[in-house]
Design a protein around this motif. Sequence first.
Motif, PDB file in Angstrom:
ATOM      1  N   TYR A 159       6.024  12.684  26.976  1.00 35.17           N
ATOM      2  CA  TYR A 159       5.343  12.887  25.694  1.00 35.17           C
ATOM      3  C   TYR A 159       4.793  14.317  25.612  1.00 35.17           C
ATOM      4  CZ  TYR A 159       2.287  11.569  21.717  1.00 35.17           C
ATOM      5  OH  TYR A 159       1.682  11.467  20.493  1.00 35.17           O
ATOM      6  N   ALA A 160       4.142  14.763  26.672  1.00 32.22           N
ATOM      7  CA  ALA A 160       3.582  16.118  26.695  1.00 32.22           C
ATOM      8  C   ALA A 160       4.686  17.167  26.595  1.00 32.22           C
ATOM      9  CB  ALA A 160       2.762  16.317  27.975  1.00 32.22           C
ATOM     10  N   LEU A 179       7.743  21.453  24.042  1.00 29.95           N
ATOM     11  CA  LEU A 179       9.055  22.089  23.968  1.00 29.95           C
ATOM     12  C   LEU A 179       9.793  21.808  22.663  1.00 29.95           C
ATOM     13  CD1 LEU A 179      10.239  21.365  27.619  1.00 29.95           C
ATOM     14  CD2 LEU A 179       9.097  23.403  26.738  1.00 29.95           C
ATOM     15  N   GLU A 180       9.606  20.615  22.091  1.00 27.97           N
ATOM     16  CA  GLU A 180      10.321  20.250  20.868  1.00 27.97           C
ATOM     17  C   GLU A 180       9.456  20.437  19.625  1.00 27.97           C
ATOM     18  OE1 GLU A 180      13.478  19.493  20.713  1.00 27.97           O
ATOM     19  OE2 GLU A 180      13.752  19.624  22.886  1.00 27.97           O
ATOM     20  N   ALA A 181       8.267  19.841  19.649  1.00 23.88           N
ATOM     21  CA  ALA A 181       7.395  19.931  18.476  1.00 23.88           C
ATOM     22  C   ALA A 181       6.642  21.264  18.413  1.00 23.88           C
ATOM     23  CB  ALA A 181       6.397  18.772  18.478  1.00 23.88           C
ATOM     24  N   GLU A 219      -1.730  22.293  20.977  1.00 25.08           N
ATOM     25  CA  GLU A 219      -2.991  21.550  21.025  1.00 25.08           C
ATOM     26  C   GLU A 219      -2.732  20.064  21.275  1.00 25.08           C
ATOM     27  OE1 GLU A 219      -6.685  21.083  21.664  1.00 25.08           O
ATOM     28  OE2 GLU A 219      -5.847  23.064  21.235  1.00 25.08           O
ATOM     29  N   ARG A 220      -1.692  19.532  20.640  1.00 20.27           N
ATOM     30  CA  ARG A 220      -1.328  18.133  20.911  1.00 20.27           C
ATOM     31  C   ARG A 220      -0.916  17.962  22.381  1.00 20.27           C
ATOM     32  NH1 ARG A 220       0.117  14.005  17.408  1.00 20.27           N
ATOM     33  NH2 ARG A 220      -0.232  14.410  15.183  1.00 20.27           N
ATOM     34  N   THR A 221      -0.196  18.937  22.906  1.00 16.71           N
ATOM     35  CA  THR A 221       0.215  18.879  24.312  1.00 16.71           C
ATOM     36  C   THR A 221      -1.004  18.789  25.219  1.00 16.71           C
ATOM     37  OG1 THR A 221       2.142  20.258  23.793  1.00 16.71           O
ATOM     38  CG2 THR A 221       1.546  20.026  26.117  1.00 16.71           C
ATOM     39  N   ARG A 222      -1.979  19.626  24.951  1.00 11.21           N
ATOM     40  CA  ARG A 222      -3.209  19.630  25.745  1.00 11.21           C
ATOM     41  C   ARG A 222      -3.928  18.282  25.637  1.00 11.21           C
ATOM     42  NH1 ARG A 222      -4.873  24.137  23.980  1.00 11.21           N
ATOM     43  NH2 ARG A 222      -4.271  25.408  25.783  1.00 11.21           N
ATOM     44  N   GLU A 223      -3.946  17.720  24.449  1.00  7.36           N
ATOM     45  CA  GLU A 223      -4.597  16.414  24.245  1.00  7.36           C
ATOM     46  C   GLU A 223      -3.880  15.306  25.018  1.00  7.36           C
ATOM     47  OE1 GLU A 223      -4.762  15.649  20.102  1.00  7.36           O
ATOM     48  OE2 GLU A 223      -6.177  17.277  19.655  1.00  7.36           O
ATOM     49  N   VAL A 224      -2.546  15.361  25.039  1.00  3.18           N
ATOM     50  CA  VAL A 224      -1.784  14.341  25.761  1.00  3.18           C
ATOM     51  C   VAL A 224      -2.134  14.379  27.252  1.00  3.18           C
ATOM     52  CG1 VAL A 224       0.527  13.631  26.473  1.00  3.18           C
ATOM     53  CG2 VAL A 224       0.107  14.269  24.090  1.00  3.18           C
ATOM     54  N   LEU A 274      -0.606  19.108  38.278  1.00  5.62           N
ATOM     55  CA  LEU A 274       0.084  20.398  38.367  1.00  5.62           C
ATOM     56  C   LEU A 274       0.779  20.753  37.059  1.00  5.62           C
ATOM     57  CD1 LEU A 274       1.609  20.121  41.956  1.00  5.62           C
ATOM     58  CD2 LEU A 274      -0.408  21.411  41.239  1.00  5.62           C
ATOM     59  N   LEU A 275       1.397  19.770  36.401  1.00  4.40           N
ATOM     60  CA  LEU A 275       2.043  20.044  35.113  1.00  4.40           C
ATOM     61  C   LEU A 275       1.022  20.478  34.060  1.00  4.40           C
ATOM     62  CD1 LEU A 275       4.650  17.145  34.906  1.00  4.40           C
ATOM     63  CD2 LEU A 275       5.148  19.590  35.071  1.00  4.40           C
ATOM     64  N   ALA A 276      -0.128  19.819  34.072  1.00  4.63           N
ATOM     65  CA  ALA A 276      -1.182  20.193  33.116  1.00  4.63           C
ATOM     66  C   ALA A 276      -1.678  21.611  33.391  1.00  4.63           C
ATOM     67  CB  ALA A 276      -2.334  19.195  33.206  1.00  4.63           C
ATOM     68  N   ALA A 277      -1.852  21.957  34.678  1.00  2.00           N
ATOM     69  CA  ALA A 277      -2.312  23.308  35.038  1.00  2.00           C
ATOM     70  C   ALA A 277      -1.250  24.352  34.699  1.00  2.00           C
ATOM     71  CB  ALA A 277      -2.659  23.353  36.525  1.00  2.00           C
ATOM     72  N   GLN A 278       0.020  24.038  34.961  1.00  5.17           N
ATOM     73  CA  GLN A 278       1.101  24.980  34.652  1.00  5.17           C
ATOM     74  C   GLN A 278       1.215  25.216  33.147  1.00  5.17           C
ATOM     75  OE1 GLN A 278       4.357  23.009  36.586  1.00  5.17           O
ATOM     76  NE2 GLN A 278       3.599  23.496  38.637  1.00  5.17           N
ATOM     77  N   PHE A 279       0.948  24.182  32.373  1.00  2.00           N
ATOM     78  CA  PHE A 279       0.945  24.352  30.914  1.00  2.00           C
ATOM     79  C   PHE A 279      -0.127  25.355  30.502  1.00  2.00           C
ATOM     80  CE2 PHE A 279      -1.378  23.057  27.054  1.00  2.00           C
ATOM     81  CZ  PHE A 279      -0.407  23.385  26.098  1.00  2.00           C
TER      82      PHE A 279
END
Length: 356
Positions: A119-120, A125-127, A131-136, A156-161
């Motif tokens: 979802y994130a 990458l698509e949408a 900000e939505r990514t961070r919320e997810v 780690l994925l959240a930190a890399q984002f």
Amino acid sequence: MEFELKYNEVESARAIFERYVQCHPTGHGEKLFSKVVSLEKQYGNREGIEDAIVGERRFQYEENVKKNPLNYDTDYLRLEESSGNRQRTREVYQRAISNMPPVEEKRYWQRYIYLWINYALYEELEAKDMERTREVYRDCLKLIPHKKSSFAKLWLLAAQFEIRQKHLSGARSLLGTAIGMAPKDKIFKSYTELELQLGNIDSCRNLYEKYLEWAPANCYTWINYADLENGLGETERGRAILELAIAQPVLDMPELLWKAYIDFEISRKEHERTRQLYERMLNRTKDLKVWVSYAKFEAGLPLEEGSRAEVEDREPDPQEYTDYVFPEETVISPNLRILEAAYRWKKQKVTKGGEE
């Protein structure tokens, strides 16, 4: 639809179908979709046929989800992503993540967490909605029972984002929280690598110290910490770290650590310190490999008075032994005597050659 098709009103029939889908997004009938597929094959173009087939597959996925809402492995989400309808895709993701695992077993949560990760990634990458990514990521991290089953990959994925968004403080906050709530090797390593790339040496030292407080038996961490100090020219700090390391009561790979310490002293031509390390190591183990390594070290040095003689004096004499012969071994004893005689002959020959 059949009434309109009877009078060849294909567009009207399509419009009726579209209106039905809007009113009943999850209540489609199999018979209805088969009718639409036939309609498009007969009157429509390639795009229309594909849309009809997608609708039919959507209906099948809906039926499967109704039977088992915890079936996280379904391709329903891939189908909606490929359709390009963001609103519909988000709705399906929201429905999927609302079905939390009924137990806190990691294998169930692992499949569930990948829903959130996908979802994130979709939002980023698509949408292209950061900000939505961070919320997810934030919402998912709140749900996880970290004390029972945390997931280093998600942290780690959240930190890399956040790093990709050039939000370093956010990345540090996530990694620091992860270490406090659910420390993992991967998190410590990634956080240390980040600070090292940024040149924050004091932060690296603090992280290594926390890492070793959490896992004092981890030899790779001790070695990497010492390498950091040695790379900075802090030889005494590096040596002190290695001394602390070999003093630990439990180590996962002690032979690797001792070798690193010995190589450290050899690289600095600290021959006497190296010799002392070998002696200390031999007080703990009588492994043949250590003796061989010690002998090779001495053999590779410029000749120093008494150094080789001391090693030779400490080596066990192969001629001094007690030969126990058991009745069942009498058949092979002549062969043993031949080998022993050959060994003594070879040693005498080597000794004679040395004297000459």
